[in-house]
Design a protein around this motif. Structure first.
Motif, short mmCIF file in Angstrom:
data_model
loop_
_atom_site.label_atom_id
_atom_site.label_comp_id
_atom_site.label_asym_id
_atom_site.label_seq_id
_atom_site.Cartn_x
_atom_site.Cartn_y
_atom_site.Cartn_z
N ILE A 297 50.81 -22.65 -10.31
CA ILE A 297 50.38 -22.29 -11.67
C ILE A 297 51.62 -22.15 -12.53
N LEU A 298 51.70 -22.93 -13.59
CA LEU A 298 52.90 -22.96 -14.42
C LEU A 298 52.82 -22.01 -15.61
N ASP A 299 51.62 -21.75 -16.09
CA ASP A 299 51.44 -20.83 -17.22
C ASP A 299 50.09 -20.13 -17.01
N GLU A 300 50.12 -18.97 -16.37
CA GLU A 300 48.88 -18.31 -15.97
C GLU A 300 48.04 -17.90 -17.18
N ALA A 301 48.68 -17.37 -18.22
CA ALA A 301 47.93 -16.90 -19.39
C ALA A 301 47.17 -18.05 -20.05
N ARG A 302 47.86 -19.17 -20.26
CA ARG A 302 47.21 -20.32 -20.89
C ARG A 302 46.15 -20.93 -19.98
N LEU A 303 46.41 -20.92 -18.66
CA LEU A 303 45.44 -21.46 -17.72
C LEU A 303 44.16 -20.62 -17.74
N ARG A 304 44.29 -19.29 -17.81
CA ARG A 304 43.12 -18.41 -17.87
C ARG A 304 42.30 -18.71 -19.13
N LYS A 305 42.98 -18.96 -20.23
CA LYS A 305 42.28 -19.26 -21.47
C LYS A 305 41.55 -20.60 -21.35
N THR A 306 42.22 -21.58 -20.79
CA THR A 306 41.60 -22.89 -20.59
C THR A 306 40.38 -22.80 -19.69
N ALA A 307 40.48 -21.94 -18.67
CA ALA A 307 39.41 -21.83 -17.67
C ALA A 307 38.27 -20.93 -18.09
N ASP A 308 38.46 -20.13 -19.15
CA ASP A 308 37.48 -19.09 -19.49
C ASP A 308 37.29 -18.19 -18.27
N PHE A 309 38.42 -17.72 -17.70
CA PHE A 309 38.40 -17.02 -16.42
C PHE A 309 38.39 -15.52 -16.60
N ASP A 310 37.38 -14.88 -16.01
CA ASP A 310 37.28 -13.43 -15.92
C ASP A 310 37.02 -13.11 -14.46
N ALA A 311 37.95 -12.40 -13.82
CA ALA A 311 37.89 -12.17 -12.38
C ALA A 311 36.85 -11.12 -11.98
N LEU A 312 36.08 -10.60 -12.92
CA LEU A 312 35.10 -9.56 -12.61
C LEU A 312 34.18 -9.97 -11.45
N TYR A 313 33.75 -11.23 -11.44
CA TYR A 313 32.77 -11.69 -10.45
C TYR A 313 33.30 -11.65 -9.03
N LEU A 314 34.63 -11.57 -8.87
CA LEU A 314 35.22 -11.49 -7.53
C LEU A 314 35.16 -10.08 -6.96
N HIS A 315 34.90 -9.11 -7.82
CA HIS A 315 34.72 -7.71 -7.40
C HIS A 315 35.88 -7.21 -6.53
N GLN A 316 37.09 -7.46 -7.02
CA GLN A 316 38.29 -7.03 -6.31
C GLN A 316 38.88 -5.73 -6.86
N ASP A 317 38.29 -5.19 -7.91
CA ASP A 317 38.80 -3.96 -8.51
C ASP A 317 37.99 -2.79 -7.99
N PRO A 318 38.56 -1.93 -7.14
CA PRO A 318 37.78 -0.84 -6.54
C PRO A 318 37.36 0.22 -7.55
N SER A 319 37.95 0.20 -8.77
CA SER A 319 37.59 1.20 -9.78
C SER A 319 36.30 0.84 -10.51
N LEU A 320 35.82 -0.40 -10.31
CA LEU A 320 34.62 -0.86 -11.02
C LEU A 320 33.39 -0.75 -10.14
#
Length: 243
Positions: free
Chosen positions: A220-243
């Motif tokens: 991954i060369l530019d994570e921020a721009r890649l996330r924007k391109t992908a419309d990526f929200d990691a919520l669905y992976l349920h990796q945050d124990p605080s949620l």
């Protein structure tokens, strides 16, 4: 490979968002596990099989797929270390899809009887496995959205970020790079596009300095721009124990 080495990726995944104690971990490490090394393209289980053991991915990757009536393959998921991709075979006794080795991988086969006994004795482990199954379903939902509503460039970017996020959680990345032996054909089968168009997408992502694909390694060369391109929200992976 020792029993502890076999189960460590799995335990790392469980520790992310579930409360398992030392006794739970000892119980998991006491499970009978038959180690098997498999080569790229080797079938682990196929439609119509009736497995008697669940497979734990210890090293490498496997893919879940199904052949449709026209003979075309749809990749349904990529599984990585710490996953138990056929956990449902404990209760759904016949396979309705295929599991195939992706590159060389090491699997641990755990008999159904031993797993059933474990979840009876250790309710916290049963809850952890149930949560893993629900997370797997959440990933399936996101894949449907990915194929149905995003353009091909976003689909590929989203898939790469998913792979990266899950590998990072168990310490299997090197900075923003990770090993992943899938071909462009497999990527095309996963995101629902042709191989020709997949090649165009890869070139576009390279030209935009977002991703680099190099002989089984993705950077991954530019994570921020890649996330924007992908419309990526990691919520669905349920990796945050605080949620």
């Amino acid at each position: 490979m020792t029993k502890t080495e076999m189960t460590e990726p799995f335990l790392k995944r469980l520790r992310i968002n579930t409360e398992i104690d030392e006794e739970d971990e000892r119980a998991i490490n006491s499970l009978p596990i038959a180690t098997k090394r498999m080569a790229n393209g080797e079938l682990i289980a196929s439609v119509g099989d009736r497995p008697t053991a669940c497979c734990l991915v210890t090293d490498g990757f496997i893919l879940r797929s199904k052949i449709v009536g026209t003979g075309q393959r749809q990749v349904l998921a990529f599984h990585q270390p710490g996953d138990v991709p056929d956990l449902q075979s404990l209760f759904l006794h016949i396979m309705d899809h295929d599991l195939t080795a992706l590159g060389h991988c090491v699997l641990g086969f755990i008999p159904h009887g031993a797993l059933r006994e474990l979840i009876k004795r250790r309710p916290s482990v049963a809850q952890a496995l149930w949560r893993e199954t629900l997370t797997d379903a959440a990933i399936f939902r996101e894949w449907i959205c990915n194929i149905g509503q995003r353009d091909a460039t976003s689909r590929v970017a989203h898939l790469v970020l998913e792979l990266y996020a899950r590998l990072k959680a168990i310490g299997r990345t090197d900075g923003l790079s990770f090993n992943f032996p899938a071909t462009q054909t497999l990527f095309a089968d996963a995101v629902g596009t042709s191989v020709v168009h997949m090649n165009r997408v890869v070139q576009e992502l390279r030209n935009q300095r977002l991703l680099d694909f190099d002989r089984g390694r993705i950077s991954i060369l530019d994570e921020a721009r890649l996330r924007k391109t992908a419309d990526f929200d990691a919520l669905y992976l349920h990796q945050d124990p605080s949620l």
